[in-house]
Write a protein that holds these residues in place. Structure first.
Motif, PDB file in Angstrom:
ATOM      1  N   GLY A 175     -19.094 -24.285 -29.504  1.00  0.00           N
ATOM      2  CA  GLY A 175     -19.109 -24.643 -31.130  1.00  0.00           C
ATOM      3  C   GLY A 175     -19.920 -23.928 -32.654  1.00  0.00           C
ATOM      4  O   GLY A 175     -20.301 -23.556 -31.953  1.00  0.00           O
ATOM      5  N   TYR A 206      -6.993 -24.140 -30.608  1.00  0.00           N
ATOM      6  CA  TYR A 206      -7.069 -24.809 -30.946  1.00  0.00           C
ATOM      7  C   TYR A 206      -8.155 -25.168 -32.165  1.00  0.00           C
ATOM      8  O   TYR A 206      -9.088 -24.420 -31.645  1.00  0.00           O
ATOM      9  CB  TYR A 206      -7.219 -26.215 -30.079  1.00  0.00           C
ATOM     10  N   HIS A 237      -3.242 -26.385 -34.348  1.00  0.00           N
ATOM     11  CA  HIS A 237      -2.827 -25.183 -32.857  1.00  0.00           C
ATOM     12  C   HIS A 237      -2.294 -24.545 -32.897  1.00  0.00           C
ATOM     13  O   HIS A 237      -0.919 -24.723 -33.886  1.00  0.00           O
ATOM     14  CB  HIS A 237      -1.883 -26.336 -32.415  1.00  0.00           C
ATOM     15  N   TYR A 242     -10.883 -27.961 -33.788  1.00  0.00           N
ATOM     16  CA  TYR A 242     -11.048 -29.225 -33.277  1.00  0.00           C
ATOM     17  C   TYR A 242     -12.504 -29.941 -34.244  1.00  0.00           C
ATOM     18  O   TYR A 242     -13.366 -28.354 -34.371  1.00  0.00           O
ATOM     19  CB  TYR A 242     -11.516 -29.997 -32.065  1.00  0.00           C
ATOM     20  N   ILE A 264     -14.262 -36.543 -31.880  1.00  0.00           N
ATOM     21  CA  ILE A 264     -14.329 -35.323 -31.222  1.00  0.00           C
ATOM     22  C   ILE A 264     -12.783 -35.768 -31.746  1.00  0.00           C
ATOM     23  O   ILE A 264     -11.888 -36.463 -31.818  1.00  0.00           O
ATOM     24  CB  ILE A 264     -13.877 -35.018 -30.290  1.00  0.00           C
ATOM     25  N   PHE A 301      -8.525 -33.370 -33.984  1.00  0.00           N
ATOM     26  CA  PHE A 301      -7.663 -32.398 -34.043  1.00  0.00           C
ATOM     27  C   PHE A 301      -7.690 -31.889 -35.172  1.00  0.00           C
ATOM     28  O   PHE A 301      -7.487 -32.453 -36.386  1.00  0.00           O
ATOM     29  CB  PHE A 301      -6.359 -32.598 -33.407  1.00  0.00           C
ATOM     30  N   PHE A 331     -15.469 -27.500 -33.131  1.00  0.00           N
ATOM     31  CA  PHE A 331     -14.997 -26.377 -31.699  1.00  0.00           C
ATOM     32  C   PHE A 331     -13.352 -25.402 -31.613  1.00  0.00           C
ATOM     33  O   PHE A 331     -12.623 -26.177 -32.493  1.00  0.00           O
ATOM     34  CB  PHE A 331     -14.846 -27.489 -30.724  1.00  0.00           C
ATOM     35  N   ARG A 386     -16.263 -32.784 -35.100  1.00  0.00           N
ATOM     36  CA  ARG A 386     -16.394 -33.927 -34.781  1.00  0.00           C
ATOM     37  C   ARG A 386     -17.476 -33.533 -35.980  1.00  0.00           C
ATOM     38  O   ARG A 386     -18.949 -32.855 -35.812  1.00  0.00           O
ATOM     39  CB  ARG A 386     -17.468 -33.956 -33.651  1.00  0.00           C
TER      40      ARG A 386
END
Lengths: 111, 112
Positions: free
Chosen positions: B106, B33, B48, B35, B43, B45, B91, B37
């Motif tokens: 990250g 995954y 995937h 992600y 944060i 998504f 991330f 921020r």
């Protein structure tokens, strides 16, 4: 928005005190997870509570889940300076893998 | 067991340039995954992978972002061309079972 919300946004306590953080969410969930992020570091998984559970413990951590109110709390007992970090809740909704994160609580523990 | 590794840890690029972020998941984790921020926000998504296939890319913000996972091992996330609003921390996470996730440290991206 499906964003979770956490309160307080920031919390400052003395070592030895307990810290309580709350999280609210909006959708039906499979589970709820709590993560910690130290400054400049990655997300560290703390604890997962499933939707059919009401309370879970791990060391000094206690998590509760109230699915009727769509809320969770994280209690850190006997806090330490090393607990200083940002704490996030994240929900995994039904039918999807994606985690939806809360806005986070910045915890500062003073020695 | 090695964790999820991301590099670079920091990247500073000029607006309009290209940046490629890399994620090495835990060996054997089929699920990967991404992600991010962005500054001051939550944060979120991005997408995937299951092995090399994109299972869900609903969080990708626009077509300036391209994610790949050749061979189902490591993944790259390319931003081309980068814009100021792309600044943030990206991330990566992997999971063997879509329940427990391990996040990397990250990549902090700064676009100037």
């Amino acid at each position: 928005s499906q964003q979770g919300e956490e309160d307080p946004q920031a919390l400052s306590i003395q070592e030895g005190e307990n810290a309580t953080m709350n999280c609210s969410y909006k959708t039906s969930i499979n589970n709820l997870q709590w993560y910690r992020q130290n400054s400049g570091r990655g997300l560290v998984h703390l604890i997962l509570i499933r939707s059919n559970e009401r309370e879970k413990h791990s060391g000094r951590l206690r998590v509760t889940l109230d699915t009727s109110k769509k809320s969770s709390s994280l209690l850190i007992t006997a806090s330490r300076a090393a607990d200083t970090a940002s704490y996030f809740c994240a929900t995994a909704s039904l039918g999807t893998d994606k985690l939806i994160f809360g806005t986070g609580t910045r915890l500062q523990v003073f020695p | 067991e090695a964790g999820v590794t991301q590099f670079p840890s920091h990247s500073v690029i000029e607006k309009g340039q290209t940046v490629t972020l890399r994620c090495d998941p835990i060996s054997g984790h089929d699920n990967l995954y991404w992600y991010r921020r962005v500054m001051g926000k939550e944060i979120k998504f991005l997408l995937h992978f299951v092995k090399e296939s994109k299972q869900d890319e609903s969080g990708m913000p626009n077509n300036r972002f391209l994610a790949e996972r050749t061979g189902g091992t490591y993944s790259t996330l390319k931003v081309q061309p980068a814009e100021l609003e792309d600044s943030g921390v990206y991330f990566c996470a992997s999971s063997p079972d879509r329940i427990g996730y391990t996040f990397g440290s990250g990549t902090r991206l700064t676009v100037v």
